[in-house]
Design a protein around this motif. Structure first.
Motif, PDB file in Angstrom:
ATOM      1  N   GLY A   1     -69.457 -58.745  33.388  1.00 46.65           N
ATOM      2  CA  GLY A   1     -69.607 -57.857  34.828  1.00 46.65           C
ATOM      3  C   GLY A   1     -71.235 -58.434  34.844  1.00 46.65           C
ATOM      4  N   ALA A   2     -70.867 -58.063  36.732  1.00 49.05           N
ATOM      5  CA  ALA A   2     -72.103 -57.996  37.550  1.00 49.05           C
ATOM      6  C   ALA A   2     -72.917 -57.318  37.295  1.00 49.05           C
ATOM      7  CB  ALA A   2     -71.677 -59.331  38.474  1.00 49.05           C
ATOM      8  N   VAL A   3     -72.229 -55.895  37.976  1.00 47.69           N
ATOM      9  CA  VAL A   3     -72.654 -55.216  38.622  1.00 47.69           C
ATOM     10  C   VAL A   3     -72.430 -53.607  37.665  1.00 47.69           C
ATOM     11  CG1 VAL A   3     -70.550 -54.745  39.860  1.00 47.69           C
ATOM     12  CG2 VAL A   3     -72.145 -52.946  40.122  1.00 47.69           C
ATOM     13  N   LEU A   4     -73.333 -53.356  37.089  1.00 56.62           N
ATOM     14  CA  LEU A   4     -73.051 -51.415  36.604  1.00 56.62           C
ATOM     15  C   LEU A   4     -72.251 -50.702  37.364  1.00 56.62           C
ATOM     16  CD1 LEU A   4     -73.793 -50.365  33.969  1.00 56.62           C
ATOM     17  CD2 LEU A   4     -75.972 -49.424  35.121  1.00 56.62           C
ATOM     18  N   ASN A   5     -73.411 -50.012  38.302  1.00 48.76           N
ATOM     19  CA  ASN A   5     -72.173 -48.763  38.663  1.00 48.76           C
ATOM     20  C   ASN A   5     -71.293 -48.980  40.357  1.00 48.76           C
ATOM     21  OD1 ASN A   5     -75.038 -47.772  37.237  1.00 48.76           O
ATOM     22  ND2 ASN A   5     -73.590 -46.732  37.140  1.00 48.76           N
ATOM     23  N   PRO A   6     -69.799 -49.679  39.887  1.00 52.37           N
ATOM     24  CA  PRO A   6     -69.493 -50.741  41.358  1.00 52.37           C
ATOM     25  C   PRO A   6     -69.046 -48.341  42.513  1.00 52.37           C
ATOM     26  CG  PRO A   6     -68.282 -50.972  40.004  1.00 52.37           C
ATOM     27  CD  PRO A   6     -69.437 -50.380  39.382  1.00 52.37           C
ATOM     28  N   ARG A   7     -68.767 -48.899  43.593  1.00 50.72           N
ATOM     29  CA  ARG A   7     -68.453 -47.403  43.751  1.00 50.72           C
ATOM     30  C   ARG A   7     -67.885 -47.859  45.276  1.00 50.72           C
ATOM     31  NH1 ARG A   7     -71.631 -41.558  42.473  1.00 50.72           N
ATOM     32  NH2 ARG A   7     -71.606 -41.408  40.160  1.00 50.72           N
ATOM     33  N   ILE A   8     -66.745 -46.466  45.646  1.00 52.88           N
ATOM     34  CA  ILE A   8     -66.126 -46.513  47.035  1.00 52.88           C
ATOM     35  C   ILE A   8     -65.847 -45.228  47.298  1.00 52.88           C
ATOM     36  CG2 ILE A   8     -64.372 -47.449  48.481  1.00 52.88           C
ATOM     37  CD1 ILE A   8     -63.412 -49.656  46.370  1.00 52.88           C
TER      38      ILE A   8
ATOM     39  N   VAL B   1     -65.409 -42.301  44.676  1.00 48.75           N
ATOM     40  CA  VAL B   1     -64.643 -43.618  44.079  1.00 48.75           C
ATOM     41  C   VAL B   1     -65.620 -43.967  42.418  1.00 48.75           C
ATOM     42  CG1 VAL B   1     -62.849 -43.977  43.080  1.00 48.75           C
ATOM     43  CG2 VAL B   1     -62.493 -42.498  44.807  1.00 48.75           C
ATOM     44  N   ASP B   2     -65.891 -43.655  41.765  1.00 52.61           N
ATOM     45  CA  ASP B   2     -66.713 -44.661  40.752  1.00 52.61           C
ATOM     46  C   ASP B   2     -65.151 -45.601  40.085  1.00 52.61           C
ATOM     47  OD1 ASP B   2     -69.433 -44.555  38.572  1.00 52.61           O
ATOM     48  OD2 ASP B   2     -67.389 -45.052  37.596  1.00 52.61           O
ATOM     49  N   LEU B   3     -65.984 -46.783  40.214  1.00 50.36           N
ATOM     50  CA  LEU B   3     -64.597 -47.833  40.176  1.00 50.36           C
ATOM     51  C   LEU B   3     -64.720 -47.794  39.088  1.00 50.36           C
ATOM     52  CD1 LEU B   3     -64.961 -50.397  42.670  1.00 50.36           C
ATOM     53  CD2 LEU B   3     -63.204 -48.560  42.761  1.00 50.36           C
ATOM     54  N   LYS B   4     -65.417 -47.242  38.155  1.00 49.70           N
ATOM     55  CA  LYS B   4     -65.299 -48.016  37.018  1.00 49.70           C
ATOM     56  C   LYS B   4     -64.489 -46.660  36.134  1.00 49.70           C
ATOM     57  CE  LYS B   4     -69.399 -48.414  34.454  1.00 49.70           C
ATOM     58  NZ  LYS B   4     -70.936 -48.838  33.728  1.00 49.70           N
ATOM     59  N   MET B   5     -65.198 -45.477  36.188  1.00 53.66           N
ATOM     60  CA  MET B   5     -64.218 -44.379  35.964  1.00 53.66           C
ATOM     61  C   MET B   5     -63.269 -44.454  35.696  1.00 53.66           C
ATOM     62  SD  MET B   5     -65.921 -40.806  35.135  1.00 53.66           S
ATOM     63  CE  MET B   5     -65.971 -39.939  37.020  1.00 53.66           C
ATOM     64  N   PHE B   6     -62.807 -45.067  37.096  1.00 53.02           N
ATOM     65  CA  PHE B   6     -61.330 -44.458  37.552  1.00 53.02           C
ATOM     66  C   PHE B   6     -60.673 -45.703  36.521  1.00 53.02           C
ATOM     67  CE2 PHE B   6     -58.031 -47.276  39.676  1.00 53.02           C
ATOM     68  CZ  PHE B   6     -57.376 -46.562  41.058  1.00 53.02           C
ATOM     69  N   GLN B   7     -61.062 -47.172  36.584  1.00 49.54           N
ATOM     70  CA  GLN B   7     -59.611 -48.048  35.862  1.00 49.54           C
ATOM     71  C   GLN B   7     -59.763 -47.547  34.119  1.00 49.54           C
ATOM     72  OE1 GLN B   7     -63.012 -51.060  37.266  1.00 49.54           O
ATOM     73  NE2 GLN B   7     -62.955 -51.154  35.089  1.00 49.54           N
ATOM     74  N   GLU B   8     -61.383 -46.691  33.826  1.00 47.32           N
ATOM     75  CA  GLU B   8     -60.958 -46.718  32.557  1.00 47.32           C
ATOM     76  C   GLU B   8     -59.972 -44.946  31.938  1.00 47.32           C
ATOM     77  OE1 GLU B   8     -63.520 -46.266  29.077  1.00 47.32           O
ATOM     78  OE2 GLU B   8     -63.394 -47.494  30.605  1.00 47.32           O
ATOM     79  N   VAL B   9     -59.991 -44.218  33.197  1.00 49.21           N
ATOM     80  CA  VAL B   9     -58.678 -43.533  32.940  1.00 49.21           C
ATOM     81  C   VAL B   9     -57.903 -43.306  33.606  1.00 49.21           C
ATOM     82  CG1 VAL B   9     -58.707 -40.588  33.522  1.00 49.21           C
ATOM     83  CG2 VAL B   9     -60.814 -41.513  32.784  1.00 49.21           C
ATOM     84  N   ARG B  10     -58.019 -43.190  34.671  1.00 51.71           N
ATOM     85  CA  ARG B  10     -56.538 -43.410  35.755  1.00 51.71           C
ATOM     86  C   ARG B  10     -55.652 -44.148  35.367  1.00 51.71           C
ATOM     87  NH1 ARG B  10     -59.369 -39.580  39.399  1.00 51.71           N
ATOM     88  NH2 ARG B  10     -60.804 -39.324  38.521  1.00 51.71           N
ATOM     89  N   ILE B  11     -55.596 -45.330  35.254  1.00 51.40           N
ATOM     90  CA  ILE B  11     -55.162 -47.126  35.208  1.00 51.40           C
ATOM     91  C   ILE B  11     -54.374 -47.282  33.439  1.00 51.40           C
ATOM     92  CG2 ILE B  11     -54.380 -49.028  35.482  1.00 51.40           C
ATOM     93  CD1 ILE B  11     -55.129 -47.594  38.294  1.00 51.40           C
ATOM     94  N   PRO B  12     -55.195 -47.135  32.795  1.00 55.04           N
ATOM     95  CA  PRO B  12     -53.892 -47.953  31.348  1.00 55.04           C
ATOM     96  C   PRO B  12     -53.413 -47.208  30.609  1.00 55.04           C
ATOM     97  CG  PRO B  12     -56.823 -47.675  30.976  1.00 55.04           C
ATOM     98  CD  PRO B  12     -55.868 -47.530  32.606  1.00 55.04           C
ATOM     99  N   TRP B  13     -53.817 -45.619  30.739  1.00 51.32           N
ATOM    100  CA  TRP B  13     -53.355 -44.489  30.277  1.00 51.32           C
ATOM    101  C   TRP B  13     -52.431 -44.559  30.674  1.00 51.32           C
ATOM    102  CZ3 TRP B  13     -54.550 -45.840  25.385  1.00 51.32           C
ATOM    103  CH2 TRP B  13     -55.922 -46.172  25.022  1.00 51.32           C
ATOM    104  N   VAL B  14     -52.509 -44.220  31.759  1.00 49.54           N
ATOM    105  CA  VAL B  14     -50.790 -43.501  32.978  1.00 49.54           C
ATOM    106  C   VAL B  14     -49.904 -44.634  32.890  1.00 49.54           C
ATOM    107  CG1 VAL B  14     -49.906 -43.597  35.050  1.00 49.54           C
ATOM    108  CG2 VAL B  14     -52.556 -42.135  34.653  1.00 49.54           C
TER     109      VAL B  14
END
Length: 482
Positions: free
Chosen positions: A224-231, A234-247
């Motif tokens: 990875g190149a970036v530590l805290n990507p956000r839009i 929405v923190d993108l790292k936390m979004f992909q950690e919680v919302r995507i794989p387990w859903v």
């Protein structure tokens, strides 16, 4: 002699000091000058991990073929590990494997619509649903400024559950379609994982937000190149950690149970087990989302192929192998007697309890030391999730090392319990194939490697205080054993 202080809530004796109430620490964590110097050294690239550029190149290359191969074995060969019959069969064998991919895993309209639609829906929910505002840990690269996280995963999870029930029961979208189009959806996820990894890397380079770079493109792409990507919020790292794989994983297992019901008129205890196990996991992540900003992934790991690909493709489409095996085999093949089901379900619940409460104890402790802990009444709140008046070691760095609760018995009690959960997933499919145990085998390797990374970094960060911590908590995973 160690400069550490052993602090508890039972009195004062020499180096012992009494803590105040759980949400009002006697001494709020302040990073010392020594700690800042240590953090500065650790927050730059110094050594390669995972075998360096060659090692990560191999992993990037082999992940998709392994996913296709194991899916083919489960879907077309009853879970047997197929292989060439001889040297002369190598090329024909590869041709047969490729035919399966072309014919049964090529993206189609359904798979693209489902996967992309789910991503868009989850991102939209992340933007609009109400959430709890949680302050993260001080970030060294931001001069110890903290980031605020909008923890609305639970509201998003409930909204997703309600929506899925409506679209399935009305026939708008049948969850069995996930199983019928599994290979195609997996291909879309693989393409999405690679594509998003490239986009994240090049955007961070263009924006000048790169961090802890090695200078090697392949390695930096992987790590990875970036530590805290956000839009926005929405923190993108936390979004992909919680919302995507387990859903995704949960709905693959629900789809498998629905498929079994369509085929046999009932859902076996084994298939129901996987729905329960994955449901417990996504619910734990969502209801305890405020604990995630305190974790290694959020605080230290960068957002690269390693996190992105595995969250968007690897986790949901490999951890589901027990369900795939059950879908392709009659329930009688892996049926357990009543005592077997009781043992399996009981082991899962005990392991999940230890996993959930140990994770909560550690994260709540960090919040307590920051002075930002507030109790959330999300469901379920297991007993002993928060330690009142915890014991800890005050380090010269400034951070405090927890030595209470589950953490008094092992340095990684959450890892041990999490691995037992993964083992029960494989056991739910019986013993007819080794492939359903992929998750527990892979996860064991990941946890051991991650543990060594963590301990090495802690040794560098805390020095003699870490040695003292290891003396007081000598066991890594299992108290009295290892």
């Amino acid at each position: 002699m160690s400069k550490s202080l052993h602090v508890n809530g039972n009195g004062t004796n020499g180096d012992l000091r009494k803590r105040a109430a759980a949400n009002k620490p006697a001494t709020k964590t302040e990073i010392s000058k020594i700690g800042r110097e240590s953090d500065k050294k650790l927050d730059v690239h110094s050594t390669y991990e995972f075998g360096g550029p060659i090692g990560v190149s191999i992993m990037i290359t082999i992940f998709p073929p392994i996913m296709y191969y194991l899916w083919i074995c489960l879907w077309f060969y009853d879970g047997a590990l197929v292989h060439p019959t001889g040297v002369t069969d190598v090329l024909p064998f590869l041709g047969r494997m490729w035919d399966h991919v072309q014919q049964d895993a090529a993206p189609n309209t359904w798979s693209v619509s489902f996967y992309v639609g789910l991503m868009v829906f989850q991102l939209l929910l992340a933007f609009v649903m109400p959430g709890y505002q949680q302050e993260g840990l001080p970030v060294p690269s931001l001069n110890y400024r903290t980031l605020t996280y909008n923890c609305n995963a639970l509201a998003c999870w409930y909204a997703t559950l309600v929506t899925s029930i409506i679209v399935h029961t009305t026939g708008i979208f049948r969850l069995t379609g996930i199983i019928d189009n599994f290979g195609s959806v997996m291909t879309v996820s693989i393409l999405w994982g690679f594509g998003l990894s490239f986009v994240t890397y090049f955007v961070s380079v263009a924006q000048g937000t790169t961090h802890r770079m090695s200078g090697n493109f392949v390695y930096d792409f992987f790590m990875g190149a970036v530590l805290n990507p956000r839009i926005g919020n929405v923190d993108l790292k936390m979004f992909q950690e919680v919302r995507i794989p387990w859903v995704l994983l949960f709905y693959i297992c629900v789809g498998g149970a629905c498929k079994q019901y369509e085929d046999y008129g009932y859902v076996s205890a084994n298939a129901a087990f996987m729905v329960l196990a994955t449901g417990l996991y996504i619910n734990a992540c969502a209801k305890g989302e405020e604990c995630i900003p305190q974790t290694w992934d959020m605080f230290y790991e960068k957002d690269g192929f390693m996190l992105i690909f595995w969250n968007f493709a690897g986790v949901p489409f490999t951890y589901c192998y027990p369900t795939l095996y059950m879908v392709r085999n009659h329930p009688d093949v892996y049926k357990f007697p009543l005592w077997g089901n009781i043992a399996l379900y009981s082991t899962l619940m005990i392991a999940h309890y230890i996993f959930d409460t140990s994770m909560a104890q550690k994260s709540h402790f960090k919040m307590q030391m920051q002075g930002v802990y507030q109790e959330r009444m999300t469901f379920p709140q297991w007993p002993w999730s928060t330690i009142k008046n915890p014991d800890f070691i005050q380090t010269a760095h400034g951070n405090k090392l927890l030595t209470s609760g589950w953490w008094a018995y092992a340095r990684k009690p959450n890892y041990s319990a999490d691995w037992v959960q993964s083992l029960t997933w494989g056991l739910s499919a019986g013993f007819g194939s080794i492939i359903p145990y992929y998750y527990s085998v892979f996860f064991f390797v990941v946890l051991v490697h991650r543990c060594s990374r963590d301990f090495e970094r802690c040794g560098q960060k805390y020095g003699k205080d870490w040695e003292e911590y290891c003396r007081r908590v000598p066991y890594k995973f299992i108290p009295g054993v290892y």
